[in-house]
Design a protein around this motif. Structure first.
Motif, mmCIF file in Angstrom:
data_model
loop_
_atom_site.group_PDB
_atom_site.id
_atom_site.type_symbol
_atom_site.label_atom_id
_atom_site.label_comp_id
_atom_site.label_asym_id
_atom_site.label_seq_id
_atom_site.Cartn_x
_atom_site.Cartn_y
_atom_site.Cartn_z
ATOM 1 N N SER A 108 -0.580 -0.069 -13.562
ATOM 2 C CA SER A 108 -0.746 1.012 -12.596
ATOM 3 C C SER A 108 0.588 1.702 -12.370
ATOM 4 C CB SER A 108 -1.322 0.500 -11.271
ATOM 5 O OG SER A 108 -0.425 -0.375 -10.638
ATOM 6 N N VAL A 109 0.506 2.957 -11.960
ATOM 7 C CA VAL A 109 1.692 3.772 -11.716
ATOM 8 C C VAL A 109 1.550 4.417 -10.340
ATOM 9 C CG1 VAL A 109 3.021 5.770 -12.487
ATOM 10 C CG2 VAL A 109 1.990 4.254 -14.178
ATOM 11 N N LEU A 182 9.448 4.263 4.416
ATOM 12 C CA LEU A 182 8.034 4.391 4.078
ATOM 13 C C LEU A 182 7.904 5.495 3.040
ATOM 14 C CD1 LEU A 182 6.457 4.298 7.663
ATOM 15 C CD2 LEU A 182 7.075 2.381 6.175
ATOM 16 N N PHE A 183 7.171 5.214 1.976
ATOM 17 C CA PHE A 183 6.970 6.259 0.976
ATOM 18 C C PHE A 183 5.483 6.479 0.742
ATOM 19 C CE2 PHE A 183 7.530 2.301 -1.441
ATOM 20 C CZ PHE A 183 6.476 2.329 -2.352
ATOM 21 N N GLU A 184 5.163 7.742 0.480
ATOM 22 C CA GLU A 184 3.790 8.111 0.140
ATOM 23 C C GLU A 184 3.737 8.437 -1.340
ATOM 24 O OE1 GLU A 184 1.809 10.986 2.635
ATOM 25 O OE2 GLU A 184 3.310 10.641 4.203
ATOM 26 N N GLY A 185 2.637 8.077 -1.964
ATOM 27 C CA GLY A 185 2.536 8.369 -3.381
ATOM 28 C C GLY A 185 1.097 8.329 -3.870
ATOM 29 N N GLN A 186 0.937 8.840 -5.068
ATOM 30 C CA GLN A 186 -0.362 8.780 -5.746
ATOM 31 C C GLN A 186 -0.363 7.575 -6.674
ATOM 32 O OE1 GLN A 186 0.280 13.115 -6.973
ATOM 33 N NE2 GLN A 186 -1.950 12.893 -7.126
ATOM 34 N N VAL A 187 -1.428 6.791 -6.616
ATOM 35 C CA VAL A 187 -1.534 5.600 -7.449
ATOM 36 C C VAL A 187 -2.677 5.775 -8.442
ATOM 37 C CG1 VAL A 187 -1.893 3.104 -7.481
ATOM 38 C CG2 VAL A 187 -0.617 4.146 -5.601
ATOM 39 N N PHE A 188 -2.356 5.547 -9.699
ATOM 40 C CA PHE A 188 -3.336 5.597 -10.785
ATOM 41 C C PHE A 188 -3.248 4.284 -11.544
ATOM 42 C CE2 PHE A 188 -1.880 9.892 -9.955
ATOM 43 C CZ PHE A 188 -3.050 10.633 -9.906
ATOM 44 N N ARG A 189 -4.404 3.752 -11.964
ATOM 45 C CA ARG A 189 -4.358 2.488 -12.703
ATOM 46 C C ARG A 189 -5.480 2.399 -13.732
ATOM 47 N NH1 ARG A 189 -6.451 -1.799 -8.092
ATOM 48 N NH2 ARG A 189 -8.651 -1.245 -8.207
ATOM 49 N N GLU A 190 -5.233 1.520 -14.697
ATOM 50 C CA GLU A 190 -6.247 1.223 -15.687
ATOM 51 C C GLU A 190 -7.379 0.450 -15.020
ATOM 52 O OE1 GLU A 190 -3.376 0.650 -19.607
ATOM 53 O OE2 GLU A 190 -3.809 -1.078 -18.345
ATOM 54 N N ARG A 191 -8.593 0.691 -15.444
ATOM 55 C CA ARG A 191 -9.723 -0.097 -14.945
ATOM 56 C C ARG A 191 -9.748 -1.432 -15.676
ATOM 57 N NH1 ARG A 191 -13.344 3.132 -11.998
ATOM 58 N NH2 ARG A 191 -13.040 5.374 -12.299
#
Length: 200
Positions: A108-109, A182-191
């Motif tokens: 995941s990123v 505190l950081f905000e971010g978008q998380v994408f990951r492999e299923r």
């Protein structure tokens, strides 16, 4: 103190970010080489922070590596490659990822959109929205925004575990000289089923 980033990834950008992280892990593990981002999507030229997290899909799904930074000096494409390599190495979870593990990893990123220094983390954290970075006495640790929801943690447990990860006292987050970001971010990951990438 807050620094907003201009980058916001589309789903296609996020899927490519995960693909790039996967390619970087495989290139490093199989050949000891640094993957080059190549011709990057426009969003990947932004200078922002990124994290890569690698879990095993076997057994209880133990963490195999995690690396990155919420502050980004490099272009995003290069930040992803560097984080993926570091997460694959022994610097991350003591043991390097080995070639036979590659088919059984979930990558995941997290792409950082903004970060804020806080003096009152319990009041300011929104679980599932914020990741936490802890800095104290020259050591630091961080945790993904999605972890509290995955593991059922309270805000206090999130902060306590971030301190433990940094090698600090579990209650170091309460000390005046501990810096909490505190950081905000978008998380994408492999299923896990090997299907397409998902946005969390």
């Amino acid at each position: 103190m807050s620094e907003a980033q201009t980058v916001h990834l589309t789903y296609e950008d996020g899927a490519r970010a995960v693909e790039l992280a996967r390619e970087s892990v495989e290139s490093y593990v199989l050949h000891g080489q640094r993957e080059q981002p190549g011709s990057m999507r426009d969003a990947f030229y932004a200078r922002t922070g990124a994290f890569v997290r690698i879990k095993s899909t076997r057994g209880r799904g133990r963490l195999r590596g995690c690396a990155g930074a919420y502050r980004g000096k490099d272009q995003l494409g290069h930040a992803i490659v560097d984080a993926a390599i570091k997460a694959s190495s022994g610097d991350s979870c003591q043991t390097e990822i080995e070639a036979p593990e590659l088919p059984n990893l979930n990558i995941s990123v997290c792409i950082v959109n903004s970060y804020t220094l806080t003096n009152d983390p319990v009041a300011d954290i929104e679980l599932g929205k914020h990741g936490v970075a802890i800095d104290a006495g020259g050591v630091h640790g961080w945790m993904y925004p999605t972890l509290p929801l995955e593991l059922g943690w309270s805000k206090e447990e999130f902060l306590t575990n971030a301190c433990r990860k940094a090698g600090l006292s579990p209650l170091a987050w309460q000390d005046d000289d501990t810096m909490i970001t505190l950081f905000e971010g978008q998380v994408f990951r492999e299923r896990d089923d090997g299907g397409s990438v998902e946005a969390l």
